[in-house]
Design a protein around this motif. Structure first.
Motif, short mmCIF file in Angstrom:
data_model
loop_
_atom_site.label_atom_id
_atom_site.label_comp_id
_atom_site.label_asym_id
_atom_site.label_seq_id
_atom_site.Cartn_x
_atom_site.Cartn_y
_atom_site.Cartn_z
N PRO A 44 38.92 46.42 26.94
CA PRO A 44 37.70 46.06 26.23
C PRO A 44 36.79 45.08 26.95
N GLN A 45 37.35 44.24 27.82
CA GLN A 45 36.54 43.23 28.52
C GLN A 45 36.41 43.51 30.01
N GLY A 46 36.75 44.73 30.42
CA GLY A 46 36.75 45.03 31.84
C GLY A 46 38.12 44.78 32.43
N SER A 47 38.20 44.76 33.75
CA SER A 47 39.48 44.55 34.43
C SER A 47 40.00 43.14 34.18
N PRO A 48 41.32 42.92 34.27
CA PRO A 48 41.86 41.56 34.15
C PRO A 48 41.23 40.58 35.13
N ALA A 49 40.91 41.04 36.34
CA ALA A 49 40.27 40.15 37.32
C ALA A 49 38.92 39.67 36.83
N SER A 50 38.15 40.56 36.21
CA SER A 50 36.85 40.15 35.68
C SER A 50 37.01 39.21 34.49
N VAL A 51 38.11 39.36 33.73
CA VAL A 51 38.40 38.44 32.63
C VAL A 51 38.66 37.04 33.19
N VAL A 52 39.38 36.95 34.31
CA VAL A 52 39.62 35.66 34.94
C VAL A 52 38.30 35.00 35.33
N ALA A 53 37.40 35.77 35.93
CA ALA A 53 36.10 35.23 36.35
C ALA A 53 35.33 34.67 35.16
N THR A 55 36.56 33.69 32.32
CA THR A 55 37.28 32.55 31.77
C THR A 55 36.97 31.28 32.57
N LEU A 56 36.94 31.39 33.89
CA LEU A 56 36.59 30.25 34.74
C LEU A 56 35.20 29.74 34.38
N GLN A 57 34.25 30.64 34.24
CA GLN A 57 32.89 30.23 33.94
C GLN A 57 32.79 29.57 32.57
N GLN A 58 33.49 30.13 31.58
CA GLN A 58 33.39 29.61 30.22
C GLN A 58 34.12 28.28 30.06
N VAL A 59 35.31 28.16 30.65
CA VAL A 59 36.12 26.96 30.45
C VAL A 59 35.56 25.79 31.27
N THR A 87 32.70 39.06 40.77
CA THR A 87 32.28 39.01 39.38
C THR A 87 31.67 37.65 39.03
N LEU A 88 32.33 36.57 39.47
CA LEU A 88 31.85 35.24 39.14
C LEU A 88 30.50 34.97 39.80
N ASN A 89 30.37 35.31 41.07
CA ASN A 89 29.10 35.04 41.74
C ASN A 89 27.98 35.93 41.22
N ALA A 90 28.30 37.14 40.78
CA ALA A 90 27.28 37.99 40.16
C ALA A 90 26.80 37.37 38.86
N ALA A 91 27.73 36.80 38.09
CA ALA A 91 27.36 36.14 36.84
C ALA A 91 26.51 34.90 37.09
N LEU A 92 26.86 34.13 38.14
CA LEU A 92 26.08 32.95 38.47
C LEU A 92 24.68 33.32 38.95
N ALA A 93 24.58 34.41 39.71
CA ALA A 93 23.27 34.87 40.18
C ALA A 93 22.41 35.32 39.00
#
Length: 337
Positions: A44-53, A55-59, A87-93
């Motif tokens: 539901p939230q994409g791959s587990p790796a994208s969930v980690v990304a 989570t890092l951004q939110q926490v 994933t994380l850098n795409a979200a930051l961009a």
């Protein structure tokens, strides 16, 4: 809810020196796909790796996530780190684009300086780099892959695809990280952020209490945060997820191994790969620590942890039973959000 069983440090087949390296490679490839696969409805939230990304951004928060360089101390053959970085850098961009309100994301300067560990990974990359956006942009963050048993060839291939993904080709002991590695990124004007965040993706459960304390002590003494991400825990749901994963591998094996069909022998004829994945998954569940158990190790590691706080949680990555459990130990800094 308390775990069903106490933690037991049992053995995993993939860890054993007698397990053939060829089969170990197939098992690790299966774990890589477990981290990076995303299917509609089931994930539901994409791959587990994208969930980690996410989570890092939110926490860590929008103001703090870019202050760290993220060092994966158990990167294996690459694992989820390239996907987390992307994933994380795409979200930051995207965040920068929204904040700038100019319809184009802010570009970022190339973090690979002439004296970076990444030189060995960046020789084939373009030498051009963007200009730093002086507006309200969020800088991209750097990820570094390391391991006690490094895989420089695999890491070079992954690092070639991103200017924000690098690696250390020499062996790195997480319980005694080289000062040269830490200082390369800590409080360095060429490494945005100046703080060190240690990543352990599906790895921290491999360490017994003595080694885990040593890793936490070294983290407190040299770094600013540690993130422990596991795709299992000591729950009945985790047992069900491991069983489902064993069924999932034979279903997707032709897609995973289409370029090397001889690998299918070890999936269908002699099903060692799915057996090891399920067996080790169940043992990993029993090995996985709760956040409370991690905090006990942190507070008794022998270093001053007064300024360190613990955050934890769970995120569903596979419906209906798969949950990614995470624990972060973070050093508090003045001025943090």
């Amino acid at each position: 809810m308390a775990p069903l069983v106490p933690r037991m440090h049992l053995f995993e087949i993939d860890d054993q020196p007698w397990f053939p390296s060829y089969l170990r490679g197939l098992v690790q490839e299966g774990l890589h796909h477990a981290w990076t696969t995303s299917l509609p409805l089931i994930f539901p939230q994409g791959s587990p790796a994208s969930v980690v990304a996410r989570t890092l951004q939110q926490v860590l928060g929008r103001g703090n996530v870019s202050r760290y360089t993220y060092i994966d101390f158990c990167a294996g053959a690459g694992g989820p780190t390239p996907v987390i970085e992307r994933t994380l850098n795409a979200a930051l961009a995207q965040q920068s684009e929204t904040e700038n309100g100019n319809g184009a994301p802010g570009s970022h300067s190339d973090p690979k300086s002439s004296h970076s560990y990444a030189n060995v990974a960046s020789t084939s990359k373009s030498s051009s780099s963007g200009q730093t956006d002086k507006s309200n942009s969020t800088p991209a963050v750097n990820f570094v892959m390391t391991d006690l048993h490094p895989h420089p060839e695999a890491w070079a291939a992954a690092a070639h695809k991103s200017h924000h993904l690098t690696y250390e080709p020499a062996s790195v002991d997480a319980s005694n990280a080289p000062a040269s590695l830490i200082n390369q990124y800590k409080n360095n004007k060429d490494a945005p952020g100046g703080r060190i965040f240690r990543l352990f993706n599906l790895a921290f459960h491999h360490f017994d209490d003595t080694l885990a304390r040593a890793i936490l002590k070294n983290t407190v003494e040299t770094s600013d945060a540690i993130g422990i991400f596991e795709m299992q825990d000591r729950s009945f749901a985790s047992v069900v997820t491991c069983a489902l994963f064993g069924l999932f591998i034979p279903l997707v094996a032709p897609v995973l191994y289409w370029s090397a069909p001889w690998h299918l022998f070890w999936v269908y004829i002699v099903p060692i790969v799915p057996f090891v994945l399920v067996f080790d998954g169940l043992v990993s569940s029993i090995r996985t620590r709760t956040p409370e158990e991690v905090e006990v190790l942190l507070r008794t590691c022998g270093a001053d942890t007064t300024d360190w706080e613990i955050k934890s949680g769970k995120e569903c990555f596979m419906w209906p039973t798969g949950y990614l459990s995470w624990t972060m130990c973070i050093k508090k800094h003045k001025g943090d959000e």
